[in-house]
Design a protein around this motif. Structure first.
Motif, short mmCIF file in Angstrom:
data_model
loop_
_atom_site.label_atom_id
_atom_site.label_comp_id
_atom_site.label_asym_id
_atom_site.label_seq_id
_atom_site.Cartn_x
_atom_site.Cartn_y
_atom_site.Cartn_z
N GLY A 1 4.46 12.82 -13.84
CA GLY A 1 4.19 12.03 -15.03
C GLY A 1 4.70 10.61 -14.89
N PHE A 2 4.01 9.70 -15.53
CA PHE A 2 4.36 8.28 -15.44
C PHE A 2 5.74 8.01 -16.06
CE2 PHE A 2 4.32 4.01 -17.38
CZ PHE A 2 4.14 3.23 -16.25
N ALA A 3 5.96 8.55 -17.27
CA ALA A 3 7.21 8.28 -17.98
C ALA A 3 8.43 8.82 -17.24
CB ALA A 3 7.14 8.85 -19.39
N LEU B 1 0.71 0.80 -11.68
CA LEU B 1 -0.35 1.58 -12.32
C LEU B 1 -1.48 0.70 -12.83
CD1 LEU B 1 -1.42 4.29 -13.33
CD2 LEU B 1 -0.02 4.01 -15.39
N PHE B 2 -1.14 -0.38 -13.50
CA PHE B 2 -2.15 -1.21 -14.13
C PHE B 2 -2.67 -2.33 -13.24
CE2 PHE B 2 0.00 0.71 -17.72
CZ PHE B 2 -1.04 1.04 -18.56
N GLY B 3 -2.02 -2.55 -12.09
CA GLY B 3 -2.42 -3.65 -11.23
C GLY B 3 -1.64 -4.90 -11.60
N ASP B 4 -1.79 -5.93 -10.78
CA ASP B 4 -1.07 -7.18 -10.95
C ASP B 4 -2.06 -8.28 -11.29
OD1 ASP B 4 0.50 -9.40 -10.83
OD2 ASP B 4 1.41 -8.94 -8.91
N PRO B 5 -2.28 -8.58 -12.60
CA PRO B 5 -3.26 -9.60 -12.98
C PRO B 5 -2.97 -10.97 -12.36
CG PRO B 5 -2.55 -8.33 -14.89
CD PRO B 5 -1.64 -7.94 -13.77
N ALA C 1 0.83 -1.20 0.00
CA ALA C 1 0.00 0.00 0.00
C ALA C 1 0.87 1.25 0.00
CB ALA C 1 -0.92 0.00 1.21
N ALA C 2 1.97 1.23 0.74
CA ALA C 2 2.86 2.39 0.78
C ALA C 2 3.53 2.61 -0.58
CB ALA C 2 3.93 2.18 1.85
N ILE C 3 3.90 1.53 -1.24
CA ILE C 3 4.51 1.64 -2.57
C ILE C 3 3.50 2.21 -3.56
CG2 ILE C 3 5.42 0.32 -4.53
CD1 ILE C 3 6.60 -1.66 -2.47
N GLU C 4 2.28 1.70 -3.54
CA GLU C 4 1.25 2.18 -4.45
C GLU C 4 0.96 3.66 -4.23
OE1 GLU C 4 -2.22 -0.24 -4.14
OE2 GLU C 4 -1.43 -1.76 -5.52
N ALA C 5 0.82 4.05 -2.97
CA ALA C 5 0.52 5.45 -2.65
C ALA C 5 1.65 6.36 -3.12
CB ALA C 5 0.30 5.61 -1.15
N ALA C 6 2.89 5.96 -2.87
CA ALA C 6 4.03 6.78 -3.28
C ALA C 6 4.13 6.87 -4.80
CB ALA C 6 5.33 6.19 -2.71
N ALA C 7 3.92 5.74 -5.47
CA ALA C 7 4.03 5.72 -6.93
C ALA C 7 2.95 6.56 -7.59
CB ALA C 7 3.94 4.28 -7.43
N LEU D 1 -9.48 6.03 -7.87
CA LEU D 1 -9.85 7.19 -8.67
C LEU D 1 -8.60 7.85 -9.24
CD1 LEU D 1 -12.06 9.02 -9.73
CD2 LEU D 1 -11.95 10.32 -7.60
N MET D 2 -7.57 7.97 -8.43
CA MET D 2 -6.31 8.53 -8.91
C MET D 2 -5.73 7.68 -10.03
SD MET D 2 -2.75 9.31 -6.84
CE MET D 2 -3.58 10.42 -5.67
N ARG D 3 -5.80 6.37 -9.86
CA ARG D 3 -5.29 5.46 -10.90
C ARG D 3 -6.09 5.64 -12.19
NH1 ARG D 3 -4.90 1.09 -8.07
NH2 ARG D 3 -2.65 0.83 -8.05
N ALA D 4 -7.40 5.76 -12.06
CA ALA D 4 -8.24 5.94 -13.25
C ALA D 4 -7.89 7.23 -13.98
CB ALA D 4 -9.72 5.95 -12.84
N GLU D 5 -7.69 8.30 -13.23
CA GLU D 5 -7.35 9.59 -13.84
C GLU D 5 -5.99 9.52 -14.53
OE1 GLU D 5 -7.62 12.13 -10.48
OE2 GLU D 5 -9.80 12.43 -10.67
N LEU D 6 -5.05 8.82 -13.93
CA LEU D 6 -3.73 8.66 -14.54
C LEU D 6 -3.82 7.85 -15.84
CD1 LEU D 6 -1.64 7.95 -11.32
CD2 LEU D 6 -1.29 9.87 -12.88
N LEU D 7 -4.62 6.79 -15.80
CA LEU D 7 -4.77 5.97 -17.00
C LEU D 7 -5.46 6.74 -18.12
CD1 LEU D 7 -5.75 2.58 -15.34
CD2 LEU D 7 -3.72 3.00 -16.73
N ASP D 8 -6.43 7.56 -17.76
CA ASP D 8 -7.10 8.38 -18.78
C ASP D 8 -6.14 9.35 -19.42
OD1 ASP D 8 -9.55 7.19 -18.52
OD2 ASP D 8 -10.34 8.64 -17.09
#
Length: 221
Positions: free
Chosen positions: A40-42, A71-75, A26-32, A118-125
């Motif tokens: 920016g992602f790149a 960003l995309f999750g771990d399938p 969770a800490a890694i996801e929040a920081a990333a 929601l943040m992930r969705a906005e980033l993906l958009d």
């Protein structure tokens, strides 16, 4: 003997390790996600994410194979969780009922952190190659993984079209519910939106099956 003393001592360290692992993830996801939004992602590196999460880069890679996985999750991780849920379902249960239980489990976990999703969705958009969040949820990998789990559970052959149909239907409903939940402002829980979407879809499928069945019966006369 008290209930506490009756507990399996080996399970407690395992539970603590699991909770610690979940906190680190969770800490890694929040920081990333924060860095992705700010610079920016790149432009964001794994080293920067690790520093922001106060961990070593090697620790990052113990939890995620790449920054894309954050960003995309771990399938793969979600597939294993879904396999666990399906394994606990009654053996003779219809595959779509079992899949619905697995998606409800996912919905309840997702619902715990709407802001992050929601943040992930906005980033993906904002990424040209990413597309909409709901399309990400029903991408081919998810459908294939779910279909494989259904086939594994039922013993269906690889050419059985029902496994893919079940998966596409359930994931489409889940994606639509996720989209509505993310953009909605009424505070309706994701599981309630999912239930409504599934209920209305089930009614529509029943009517669609009746139309096709009547046509088939008519042509057989």
């Amino acid at each position: 003997m008290t209930a506490a003393a009756a507990e399996n001592p080996a399970s407690r360290p395992q539970d603590r390790r699991h909770r610690r692992t979940m906190r680190t993830r969770a800490a890694i996801e929040a920081a990333a996600l924060k860095l992705f939004a700010e610079q920016g992602f790149a432009s964001t590196t794994v080293e920067q994410i690790a520093e922001a999460a106060d961990i070593a880069p090697r620790t990052f890679f113990r939890h995620f194979p790449s920054k894309d996985a954050v960003l995309f999750g771990d399938p793969g991780r979600e597939t294993e969780r879904m396999r666990e849920v399906l394994a606990a379902r009654p053996a003779g249960e219809h595959p779509m009922r079992s899949l619905a239980a697995a998606l409800l489990d996912a919905a309840e976990r997702i619902e715990q952190d709407r802001a992050q999703h929601l943040m992930r969705a906005e980033l993906l958009d904002g990424l040209e190659h990413a597309g909409d969040y709901e399309l990400h949820l029903i991408r081919q990998r998810w459908v294939e993984d779910m279909a494989a789990l259904v086939a594994e559970r039922t013993g269906a052959g690889g050419d059985d079209p029902r496994t893919v149909a079940y998966s596409i239907t359930l994931m489409s409903c889940f994606g639509s519910a996720m989209h509505s939940w993310l953009v909605g402002t009424g505070g309706t829980p994701l599981r309630e939106i999912l239930a409504q979407v599934l209920d209305e879809t089930a009614g529509g499928l029943a009517q669609a099956a009746d139309v096709v069945g009547s046509a088939v019966r008519g042509s057989a006369r």
